[in-house]
Design a protein around this motif. Sequence first.
Motif, PDB file in Angstrom:
ATOM      1  N   SER A 106       5.208  -3.017  10.776  1.00  0.00           N
ATOM      2  CA  SER A 106       3.854  -2.458  10.620  1.00  0.00           C
ATOM      3  C   SER A 106       3.442  -2.197   9.122  1.00  0.00           C
ATOM      4  O   SER A 106       3.111  -1.014   9.063  1.00  0.00           O
ATOM      5  N   ILE A 107       3.724  -2.910   8.278  1.00  0.00           N
ATOM      6  CA  ILE A 107       3.492  -2.731   6.733  1.00  0.00           C
ATOM      7  C   ILE A 107       2.106  -3.081   6.516  1.00  0.00           C
ATOM      8  O   ILE A 107       1.566  -4.014   7.012  1.00  0.00           O
ATOM      9  N   ASP A 108       1.448  -2.232   5.733  1.00  0.00           N
ATOM     10  CA  ASP A 108      -0.031  -2.628   5.235  1.00  0.00           C
ATOM     11  C   ASP A 108       0.053  -2.996   3.792  1.00  0.00           C
ATOM     12  O   ASP A 108      -0.877  -3.810   3.430  1.00  0.00           O
ATOM     13  N   THR A 109       0.839  -2.323   3.028  1.00  0.00           N
ATOM     14  CA  THR A 109       0.730  -2.512   1.492  1.00  0.00           C
ATOM     15  C   THR A 109       2.173  -2.282   0.818  1.00  0.00           C
ATOM     16  O   THR A 109       2.968  -1.514   1.380  1.00  0.00           O
ATOM     17  N   PHE A 110       2.474  -3.327   0.013  1.00  0.00           N
ATOM     18  CA  PHE A 110       3.773  -3.223  -0.788  1.00  0.00           C
ATOM     19  C   PHE A 110       3.266  -2.706  -2.128  1.00  0.00           C
ATOM     20  O   PHE A 110       2.368  -3.530  -2.770  1.00  0.00           O
ATOM     21  N   VAL A 111       3.925  -1.516  -2.632  1.00  0.00           N
ATOM     22  CA  VAL A 111       3.441  -1.284  -4.049  1.00  0.00           C
ATOM     23  C   VAL A 111       4.796  -0.947  -5.043  1.00  0.00           C
ATOM     24  O   VAL A 111       5.927  -0.993  -4.430  1.00  0.00           O
ATOM     25  N   SER A 112       4.716  -1.101  -6.164  1.00  0.00           N
ATOM     26  CA  SER A 112       5.569  -1.001  -7.169  1.00  0.00           C
ATOM     27  C   SER A 112       5.029  -0.703  -8.627  1.00  0.00           C
ATOM     28  O   SER A 112       3.803  -1.209  -8.729  1.00  0.00           O
ATOM     29  N   THR A 113       5.732  -0.018  -9.205  1.00  0.00           N
ATOM     30  CA  THR A 113       4.991   0.373 -10.804  1.00  0.00           C
ATOM     31  C   THR A 113       6.299   0.164 -11.629  1.00  0.00           C
ATOM     32  O   THR A 113       7.389   0.651 -11.338  1.00  0.00           O
ATOM     33  N   TYR A 114       6.269  -0.387 -12.744  1.00  0.00           N
ATOM     34  CA  TYR A 114       7.388  -0.602 -13.801  1.00  0.00           C
ATOM     35  C   TYR A 114       8.540  -1.190 -13.334  1.00  0.00           C
ATOM     36  O   TYR A 114       9.761  -0.739 -13.546  1.00  0.00           O
ATOM     37  N   ALA A 115       8.768  -2.177 -12.266  1.00  0.00           N
ATOM     38  CA  ALA A 115      10.014  -2.480 -11.650  1.00  0.00           C
ATOM     39  C   ALA A 115      10.164  -3.967 -11.283  1.00  0.00           C
ATOM     40  O   ALA A 115      11.275  -4.281 -11.511  1.00  0.00           O
ATOM     41  N   PHE A 116       8.962  -4.587 -11.146  1.00  0.00           N
ATOM     42  CA  PHE A 116       9.090  -6.149 -10.565  1.00  0.00           C
ATOM     43  C   PHE A 116       9.667  -7.065 -11.600  1.00  0.00           C
ATOM     44  O   PHE A 116      10.346  -7.764 -11.486  1.00  0.00           O
TER      45      PHE A 116
END
Length: 212
Positions: A106-116
Amino acid sequence: MGREFLELFEQWADYYDDTVYGHDEEYKEVFLHYNRILEEVVKRSKGHVVEFGVGTGNLTSKLLDKGLEVTGIEPSSAMRKIANEKLSERVQVLDGDFLSFPEVKSIDTFVSTYAFHHLTDTEKEQAIENYGKSLASGGKIVFADTMYESEEAYERAISDALSKGFLNLATDLKTEYYTTIPILRAILEKHGFQVHFDRCNDFVWILEAEKM
């Protein structure tokens, strides 16, 4: 996250926050407006959020403050230790990376900063394809990362770092897997996302993609 860079983060953990908050002159422009970037990612997130590359938990804390449910994923044991201490058990940060992580429902958002950028373009596509399978229509990917408008812009960034004597930054730019906006746009659209990009500083853009 590309596990080939894991040792870097084990070593970086103790002074990571000093770097992102502008105390390292060489990386100051990379992390310019750091808090604002985190807050913008939070603003665009909703529901149950899976965060990749938690690091020391700076974005995680802001997501939780907004009242979002967060599952944190971080491959570095040193980073996880600091994040879990900082977050005071408000959320458990799990071992994993962009491509390999515990099952989450039940995931709504995938987030990341400074890593992809730790993933090759092929790995980025594998990750985005997987996220698309986990998201319902209207689900989102919100990643803030260093990326470039073109290969020419990427090469200029390396030349600029060298001209300033920022040898570590130039090495990072040449070693890690920084990509271009046209490549990311093509991957995301191929896998059923509508995407737009917003510039945050000379290095970082926010990618906001919605599953159609």
